[in-house]
Structures are given as structure tokens and as C-alpha cells.
Write an enzyme that holds these catalytic residues in place. Structure first.
Site, PDB file in Angstrom:
ATOM      1  N   PRO A  79      41.302  40.556  47.745  1.00  0.00           N
ATOM      2  CA  PRO A  79      41.963  40.901  46.490  1.00  0.00           C
ATOM      3  C   PRO A  79      41.236  41.952  45.663  1.00  0.00           C
ATOM      4  CG  PRO A  79      40.979  38.717  46.371  1.00  0.00           C
ATOM      5  CD  PRO A  79      40.935  39.132  47.803  1.00  0.00           C
ATOM      6  N   TYR A  80      39.905  41.993  45.751  1.00  0.00           N
ATOM      7  CA  TYR A  80      39.180  43.009  44.973  1.00  0.00           C
ATOM      8  C   TYR A  80      39.479  44.405  45.492  1.00  0.00           C
ATOM      9  CZ  TYR A  80      35.480  46.105  43.416  1.00  0.00           C
ATOM     10  OH  TYR A  80      34.795  47.182  42.909  1.00  0.00           O
ATOM     11  N   THR A  81      39.212  44.665  46.775  1.00  0.00           N
ATOM     12  CA  THR A  81      39.419  46.007  47.292  1.00  0.00           C
ATOM     13  C   THR A  81      40.905  46.378  47.322  1.00  0.00           C
ATOM     14  OG1 THR A  81      39.355  45.149  49.572  1.00  0.00           O
ATOM     15  CG2 THR A  81      37.300  46.010  48.650  1.00  0.00           C
TER      16      THR A  81
END
Length: 324
Positions: free
Chosen positions: A140-142
Site C-alpha cells: 500500500p505504501y509504494t
């Protein structure tokens, strides 16, 4: 550049950015989501603007008179609901872009994530900015940083020049990653994927700051740039060099990536289904970021920004040792 608006100023990268701007005589207003953050940025020499990434009214007021925005804030954790990443990294960026356009800001420079080009686990060697952005559901971050990057570059106009600087692993004194790794290493819970023999690129924090300032001055609108320390190093050497700055012995504990990857997927499912507290001991997002070869070509940043690393690896490690 006379006056800049900075997000993430109480953090690792944003704090270094404020110090550099203030040292160069630039007036800085820094977004601060709490009184504690406001105190930190004030001590660095910035004027606090109380508010979060979604507080458009406060952000718009804080940007008045600013000619440049440096966006260094992000939601970056190993395990959280996708909605939290999306709200901070995508919606927050959208708010900043609207406010910047309304305030008459000339340049918008964001710290992106080079890991946004990482998809299924495979080596990525000497890649350049033509590598496609990825949005894997397990990262989810990248994934949200990839969405935000597309948004930033698409927002470029003749009035608002938008640029993204994409560093790999950012390191330096007080780096959060090392503080998070130490308890795992000391407890024996950390292992080097495949012995950590794979090569990686890194970015000392002041080198990232240098690139962001160059981007504000020279960056082509609607473009992204990879920036690194200018050399590549094995992941095991990165970890052990960092441990040495704390006076700790090297680690050689290893785990096969081929085993760790499916295990991480299983652990994520268990945590999600049973709503367990805390986070899994390993996730695919983190394993993907550290577990395979990842080296970057910085020719574009050199040619268009005039980027040259200002701190060598040896000097950076010496600074970290001196900070203890």
C-alpha cells in the site's frame, strides 16, 4: 527561492530539508500536525503551520507568499489499512496541489519513492525513469506513492512546475529504519534475505535534500528523477555499516527469499482475518523493498539537474558515528 512551504518538516528528510533552506536564507513555513511537531520545526528555524495534510484551509493560508513547495510528508509504515495510506499519500497530495495552484506557487517538488517501480519480486538493475510505476495490492505504501506521483506530474502547468525526486533507501543520523531494525536484530528476529548479497542503491539524506533544491531550480516540469549516492553496495554491507555506527557487530543471519515470500503472505492473511494487534513479523511490502537487487541509473538527474552527491558514503557513516 525566497519563501518555501515544507511538509514532513518534523521528520527525518523534512527536518534536514528545513535546516538546509534556513542555512541558505530561505524563509520556511512548515506544516505541523501537532504541537509537538510545531515545536520541532520551530527549533529548526521554520514558522509552524498547524494542520494535517487534509486541512486545506490551513494549508492554503500557510502557503500565502510562498514561491516553492517541498512535499516530504507521507504515511510510511509496514502494516496499516490501505485507506490510511491513500488518505495521506494521495488525498493529501491532491490537497497540496490545489492549495499550491491557488497560492501562486511556482515550483512544487515532492519526495517520491523509487520503490514505486517494484512489482512482482525480481531483480531491477540500473533502471531509469522509463520504468513503469506499479500498484501491487500487497504494497500500500509504494502503490499509493505511485498514484501520487502520477498526480503530481500531471498537475504540471506553465504556472506551476511540478517535479518528483525518487530516492531509494534514505539513510543518515537518526534514521528511523535503523532504530526499528535494532530490536529485531538484537532479538534474532531479523535475517538478511538470501544473505543480503544482492546489490542496492542508497541515498544519504543530505544528497536527497541537494537533489530537491536542484529540482526546485532546474527540474523540468512534469518529470521525475532518480537520485542515489552514486555507487551501489550489497544489502548486507548496508546493514552492517549501519550497525557499526552504533558500535554493534555485523549480522550474517540469512533466510531464503523463496521461503520468506510465501510465509509473509500467509502471515498477512492471518493478521487480517483474525484482526491481530500489531503487525506481522514480516510483510511482502518490506521484503520486496529489501530482498532483491535494486540499483538505479541517475544519468537524468546528473544531466538535467547537475546533480552530484554532496556527501560520500564514508563521510556519511562518519557523521553517523559522530552523532552517537
Amino acid at each position: 527561492m525566497k519563501k518555501a512551504f515544507v511538509t514532513g518538516g518534523s521528520g527525518f528528510l523534512g527536518g534536514a530539508l528545513i535546516r538546509r533552506l534556513v542555512a541558505e536564507g530561505v524563509a520556511v513555513t512548515a506544516l505541523a500536525r501537532s504541537e509537538g511537531s510545531a515545536d520541532i520545526v520551530a527549533k529548526l528555524g521554520a514558522t509552524p503551520c498547524l494542520g494535517g495534510l487534509g486541512d486545506e484551509a490551513e494549508i492554503s493560508a500557510g502557503m500565502l507568499g510562498c514561491d516553492t513547495v517541498f512535499h516530504a510528508a507521507a504515511h510510511f509504515t509496514d502494516w496499516d489499512p490501505y485507506e490510511l495510506f491513500y488518505k495521506a499519500n494521495v488525498v493529501g497530495t491532491e490537497v497540496l496541489l490545489r492549495a499550491a495552484a491557488r497560492a501562486g506557487v511556482v515550483a512544487f517538488v515532492a519526495a517520491g519513492a523509487s520503490g514505486s517501480v517494484m512489482g512482482a519480486p525480481a531483480p531491477l538493475r540500473h533502471i531509469d525513469e522509463t520504468a513503469p510505476l506499479q500498484e501491487p495490492t500487497w504494497a500500500p505504501y509504494t502503490a499509493t506513492k505511485a498514484i501520487a506521483e502520477r498526480m503530481i506530474l500531471a498537475a504540471n502547468t506553465t504556472r506551476l512546475r511540478t517535479v518528483v525526486i525518487n530516492p531509494p533507501l534514505i539513510w543518515g543520523p537518526a534514521m528511523p529504519m535503523l532504530d526499528e531494525m535494532l530490536p529485531l536484530i538484537q532479538s534474532g528476529k531479523f535475517a538478511l534475505p538470501d544473505g543480503g548479497t544482492h546489490m542496492v542503491s542508497t541515498s544519504y539524506v543530505d544528497n536527497v535534500v541537494e537533489a530537491m533544491l536542484l529540482a526546485a531550480e532546474k527540474g523540468r516540469g512534469g518529470q521525475s528523477y532518480f537520485v542515489t549516492d552514486g555507487d551501489d553496495i550489497s544489502f548486507a554491507q548496508v546493514v552492517n555499516d549501519l550497525l557499526a555506527t552504533r558500535g554493534l557487530p555485523p549480522t550474517d543471519k540469512s533466510a531464503p527469499f523463496a521461503v520468506a515470500w510465501p510465509m509473509a503472505a500467509v502471515l498477512e492473511t492471518v493478521w487480517r482475518v483474525f484482526r491481530l494487534k500489531g503487525q506481522p513479523p514480516i510483510t511482502r511490502q518490506m521484503l520486496r523493498m529489501i530482498g532483491k537487487e535494486f540499483t538505479l541509473d541517475i544519468s537524468k538527474a546528473k544531466a538535467e539537474l547537475g546533480y552530484v552527491p554532496v556527501v560520500s558514503r564514508a563521510e556519511g557513516l562518519a557523521r553517523m558515528e559522530g552523532a552517537q
